[in-house]
Scaffold this active site. Structure first.
Site, PDB file in Angstrom:
ATOM      1  N   GLY A   1      -4.195 -43.293 -19.496  1.00  0.00           N
ATOM      2  CA  GLY A   1      -5.400 -43.205 -18.677  1.00  0.00           C
ATOM      3  C   GLY A   1      -5.729 -41.777 -18.253  1.00  0.00           C
ATOM      4  O   GLY A   1      -4.962 -40.833 -18.470  1.00  0.00           O
ATOM      5  N   HIS A   2      -6.870 -41.653 -17.618  1.00  0.00           N
ATOM      6  CA  HIS A   2      -7.406 -40.360 -17.203  1.00  0.00           C
ATOM      7  C   HIS A   2      -6.499 -39.696 -16.169  1.00  0.00           C
ATOM      8  O   HIS A   2      -6.035 -40.332 -15.233  1.00  0.00           O
ATOM      9  CB  HIS A   2      -8.808 -40.508 -16.640  1.00  0.00           C
ATOM     10  N   GLY A   3      -6.259 -38.428 -16.399  1.00  0.00           N
ATOM     11  CA  GLY A   3      -5.518 -37.649 -15.418  1.00  0.00           C
ATOM     12  C   GLY A   3      -4.019 -37.816 -15.448  1.00  0.00           C
ATOM     13  O   GLY A   3      -3.326 -37.371 -14.541  1.00  0.00           O
TER      14      GLY A   3
ATOM     15  N   ARG B   1      -9.870 -38.599 -20.985  1.00  0.00           N
ATOM     16  CA  ARG B   1     -10.025 -37.425 -20.124  1.00  0.00           C
ATOM     17  C   ARG B   1     -10.431 -37.892 -18.732  1.00  0.00           C
ATOM     18  O   ARG B   1     -10.973 -38.981 -18.561  1.00  0.00           O
ATOM     19  CB  ARG B   1     -11.066 -36.473 -20.717  1.00  0.00           C
TER      20      ARG B   1
ATOM     21  N   GLY C   1      -3.690 -41.177 -13.597  1.00  0.00           N
ATOM     22  CA  GLY C   1      -2.950 -40.292 -12.723  1.00  0.00           C
ATOM     23  C   GLY C   1      -1.446 -40.451 -12.719  1.00  0.00           C
ATOM     24  O   GLY C   1      -0.765 -40.014 -11.794  1.00  0.00           O
TER      25      GLY C   1
END
Lengths: 341, 341, 341
Positions: free
Chosen positions: C245-247, C224, C265
């Site tokens: 990964g996050h995002g 997250r 991202g």
């Protein structure tokens, strides 16, 4: 929380309640700049995102020390903080709005804790945790559900072990460490000696040591060696699905991104950064502050401060030059064919 | 343990209690040559470490059959064993000093074992283990805490399952296997057929088989196929975070290093060695004794005994040649530009 | 099951009970074409396997719409189905022979379920599962043993969580999802800001969302973000040991093969296919229907429909051309040396 209440609580260089001092919005959340809605505070980092100051719906902003951006924000009646490190200031603002989940300090009755385990004060041990003999936990340690701790492990104050991770025998974990879900620390290194009938297993009698402030990502694995130590220096941060082989020695403040793999006996200095999927071969030594780009394959020693890329890894500047020339290979090949068909 | 007590218990070619036969040190531990302290026994392997004979603090040494090294050790009053395989002899010495942790044979009352599960003699089943219906465990099997075994699994004598690993339905595990923490054996292969609305899931009705003496590293995954078998040959050793796709067939005595990935239907012969982060594409066949260097990407079949490197993988000798020439590309490009600007 | 009973239950273009209409074998299993024995039904896909029609021991076949193959099968007295998508038809036939293991709907007494958790109808919760406060499970959800669910998680109807997986706080899982063993969903992204003394931890206040029909492989991890969402679009399928990964934002119907890694991202469109061990750098955007070959390293945006290979990734056609020329580099280098020694 009012914008004016945030101002004194975080690092910044300057701030403005806008040219209308009565505008002091009530902020309810933090948000990314491209997703920000009314009532949120966001941040700008780098030129790539600067144009968002003109159109974001955020009600407050953290911006770099750039008078032009400050002017735009003020003109749009958006109060702002200026920071030389907007991302750091944003992280501090998140801390004002968000408290990560922590279970209450209690020992769940379904946890199985061997006799003689030493527990510090104020410890949380979740359901179905298993702690074997001669383990010692410091104060304020938090063990989430279904964690297994093998014998003779020490865990320092305030360390957090997330659900379903496993800590193997004799592992030493310092203070303020975080072990994420599914990580396996201190299991047997991959040590087999070839013999006529297959492989002779070399018992892994060594130990894995994590110094203070180390963080280990989900499903990462850090093995213990046949003799001696695998050691992770203080404050080194390790992402998910990273493999660290037996007998590696990592310095302080390193960062290893997702799916990095270190073979046995690798040495990293301090502040080394390895990007995603980097691999490092047996016994390689990487100096302080060196950086390896994603997917680099490191076979030899890397000097302090060096930046390397490619597999096999070479200095980044040379890598870029060769990568550019590689694009011209079809032309070069045609010329070669013409000259010597 | 006295050095003279070790001598008869391990393979070696010669030994010396030094030219002072009364020197028979009491050894308390094994150690790496560069970390050895008084009271430890260590070993020398290869020229890279030979100079340590002159300065190590070890109280006894295993050295290769090199009279010069023997002389230095004797001169320093260090008793020595000579072995053609110092690392193997060292592994045997470790066995004299170190016993890996094994829980007592007992079934913990918190384990949930389905009716009809068949248990051999002398079994250890740790806390919170779950064993579902129609599972059969051989004699001396050791199941560490929080392991889950799905229905219809067989596990052979003396196999060890470490904490938090998962064995899926119908998996067959041979004798003397070791499954490390977090590994997942026999889960559904990645089988999806593209259809207009997305993907049609192909059920994975096959089975995963591990022959005797297989070792599977932490958080590695070995899937079962839609039909037929995924099979790992006897004595094959698999390191951490390795992925083996559905329907792969591995021969005996292979070694797969950390983060290797095999797509579906890959075939390995016997004694194949894949270094770290190697990837092998669908249906590729790799012959007996072939070796792939770290990060190699194998798309086609590899002959027995071949050594390959690079992505796409090519014979290692050609790889080295091309890698060396690649360093000269800037010069070649400059020449090309001069000749044909 | 008789062949004639299978015919009406699966998609196909034509079928034949052979030129001897009395041949209607009793089929007992599905099998791969090269392993098929009497009593099994198998399939042929592609030219590579076509010759097996002449020698397979299968008692019934699914074959592509090729009159020559039909003739051979008929001549060998093997009844056949013709399908434009033999693999899809084979998957449908597997469904007739094989039912995957599902535990009975019941809540095991050893599960620890916080007060206030909302449970739908017909739920299976296995031994030693831990479900924390404010979790909501839809109807027909199946939670295998030793799963841990942190607070405030929602899980939609019919989703399956396999043993030893971990779902972190606030994660939203849609309907008909499958989370395989050891996967970790919604844990903290790798967010650290460099400061003088090491790293400042950026709290990860965001949420991970899996839309309907997502499947996540064994030991894969989906983090997250600090703010906002990590989102996996509906029907996207993720293999084992994948790191997201996050995002990251993934569209619908993507397929990510084993050991793929996405940094923070990353954006994928719909129907993107990433082969094994592909890596994608921070913030890269990959368009609808793009495909990346195994081990590709993607640093920049990729257009819709593009096929890329290599590290750094380039269009596949150019990659093939350069790969071929690379094999000629020794000749080119020799020429260069001759011209300019």
């Amino acid at each position: 929380m009012k914008f004016s209440q945030i101002v004194p609580k975080v690092n910044h260089l300057a701030h403005s309640l806008t040219n209308n001092p009565e505008i002091d919005p009530d902020l309810i959340a933090v948000a990314a700049i491209d997703e920000a809605i009314t009532g949120t505070i966001s941040y700008i980092e780098g030129k790539k995102y600067a144009h968002w100051v003109e159109k974001t719906n955020a009600s407050a902003l953290i911006i770099p020390p750039d008078p032009a951006l400050q002017d735009i924000a003020s003109h749009r009646q958006i109060p702002w903080l200026t920071s030389g490190e907007p991302r750091l200031t944003f992280a501090q603002v998140i801390d004002l709005f968000y408290q990560p989940y922590r279970p209450q300090p209690q020992i769940h009755p379904t946890a199985v804790i061997a006799p003689g385990v030493k527990l510090g004060k104020n410890i949380a041990i979740g359901p179905h945790v298993v702690i074997e003999r001669d383990v010692k936990l410091g104060d304020d340690v938090c063990i989430h559900p279904n964690v297994v701790i093998y014998p003779e492990v020490n865990i320092g104050d305030r360390s957090i072990l997330h659900a379903n991770c496993t800590i193997h025998e004799r592992t030493q974990i310092g203070k303020d460490c975080v072990i994420h879900s599914g990580a396996v620390i201190g299991a047997e290194g991959f040590g087999f000696v070839p013999i006529a009938t297959g492989w002779y297993k070399m018992q892994q009698s060594g130990v894995t040591v994590l110094e203070d402030g180390v963080e280990v990502g989900c499903n990462s694995t850090i093995d213990r060696p046949a003799v001696g130590e695998t050691r992770i220096g203080k404050q080194t941060k390790i992402d998910n699905l990273v493999h660290i082989g037996h007998g590696c020695h990592l310095g302080a403040n390193c960062a290893l991104a997702g799916q990095v793999g270190l073979a046995g006996g690798v040495t990293l200095g301090n502040r080394v950064i390895l990007a995603g999927q980097v691999g490092v071969a047996n016994q390689a030594k990487i100096g302080d502050g060196a950086i390896a780009s994603a997917q680099a394959g490191i076979h030899n020693d890397i000097k302090a401060g060096e930046i390397v890329s490619g597999s096999p890894a070479i200095p980044h500047k040379i890598y870029l030059k060769i990568a550019a020339i590689t694009q011209r290979l079809p032309d070069m090949y045609q010329f070669f064919r013409e000259q010597r068909p």
